[in-house]
Design an enzyme around this catalytic site. Structure first.
Site, mmCIF file in Angstrom:
data_model
loop_
_atom_site.group_PDB
_atom_site.id
_atom_site.type_symbol
_atom_site.label_atom_id
_atom_site.label_comp_id
_atom_site.label_asym_id
_atom_site.label_seq_id
_atom_site.Cartn_x
_atom_site.Cartn_y
_atom_site.Cartn_z
ATOM 1 C CG ASN A 61 -0.452 -0.239 2.516
ATOM 2 O OD1 ASN A 61 0.557 -0.911 2.671
ATOM 3 N ND2 ASN A 61 -1.083 0.335 3.518
ATOM 4 C CD GLU A 63 -1.482 4.666 4.537
ATOM 5 O OE1 GLU A 63 -0.995 5.517 5.315
ATOM 6 O OE2 GLU A 63 -2.168 3.695 4.922
ATOM 7 C CG ASN A 64 -0.956 11.388 -1.622
ATOM 8 O OD1 ASN A 64 -1.376 12.479 -1.261
ATOM 9 N ND2 ASN A 64 -0.085 11.248 -2.580
ATOM 10 C CB ALA A 65 -0.511 14.297 2.577
ATOM 11 C CE1 TYR A 67 -4.420 11.206 5.564
ATOM 12 C CE2 TYR A 67 -6.526 10.677 6.572
ATOM 13 C CZ TYR A 67 -5.226 11.126 6.686
ATOM 14 O OH TYR A 67 -4.725 11.483 7.909
ATOM 15 C CB CYS A 72 -5.312 -1.371 -1.732
ATOM 16 S SG CYS A 72 -6.647 -0.650 -0.786
ATOM 17 C CD GLU A 74 -5.324 -5.969 -1.271
ATOM 18 O OE1 GLU A 74 -4.757 -4.859 -1.151
ATOM 19 O OE2 GLU A 74 -6.107 -6.411 -0.420
ATOM 20 C CB CYS A 111 -10.826 -2.621 0.308
ATOM 21 S SG CYS A 111 -10.243 -1.934 -1.255
ATOM 22 C CB CYS A 114 -8.688 -4.672 -3.836
ATOM 23 S SG CYS A 114 -7.530 -3.338 -3.445
#
Ligand code: THU
Length: 161
Positions: A61, A63-65, A67, A72, A74, A111, A114
């Site tokens: 995964n 992530e980013n500030a 969001y 993900c 997958e 999720c 995905c």
């Protein structure tokens, strides 16, 4: 009115009971958790795709500030496999998550987004993809995304009238 009853078959087993090739795929997913960029959730997910030529492609995964801009594990693994080997179908994908100093006890399940991407992979290559969800105490395995995403939206939905 009638009722449709859907059933889902999930194989449940421990790591020791897994076949050598599944163990290898799970180890690749566990190892990929180390490459996660998850400063916001601190929930590190790894995914490993087994192509039908035996190659393993991993993802984690990111992530980013902002969001929703993150992705993900997958989908990182699947899109990377699709981009590098567009003509290769997938046999299986394994998922593992590392949280608060250890791998999760319960299986890490994909999720909804995905699952939708996995459904597209099955449709694109006309081949079922085994999904292996790793947990320390037990592993869940399904033979196809159909088990996790019944009544899915796919290309036939677009042409149905
Ligand atoms: N995450 C995944 O990478 N895969 C999943 O199946 C569930 C959630 C990520 C997204 C986010 O970076 C973090 O886990 C917490 O939701």
């Amino acid at each position: 009115m009638k009722t449709l009853n859907l059933t889902t078959k999930i194989n449940v087993y421990t790591f020791d009971e897994a076949s050598e090739s599944i163990k290898k795929l799970i180890e690749a997913a566990k190892s990929a958790t180390k490459t996660a960029y998850a400063p916001y959730s601190e929930f590190c997910v790894g995914a490993a795709v087994m192509l039908d030529n035996g190659k393993i492609i991993t993802g984690s995964n990111q992530e980013n500030a902002a969001y929703p801009s993150g992705l993900c594990a997958e989908r990182v693994a699947i899109f990377s496999a699709n981009a590098q080997y567009p003509n290769k179908g997938m046999d299986a994908i394994a998922i593992a998550a590392f949280n608060k100093g250890d791998f999760t006890n319960v299986p890490c399940c994909p999720c909804g987004s995905c699952r939708q991407v996995m459904a597209e992979v099955e449709s694109r290559y006309n081949k079922k993809v085994k999904i292996i969800m790793y947990g320390k105490s037990e592993i869940y395995e399904v033979d196809s995304i159909d088990a996790l995403l019944p009544l899915s939206f796919g290309k036939e939905s677009l042409s149905d009238i």
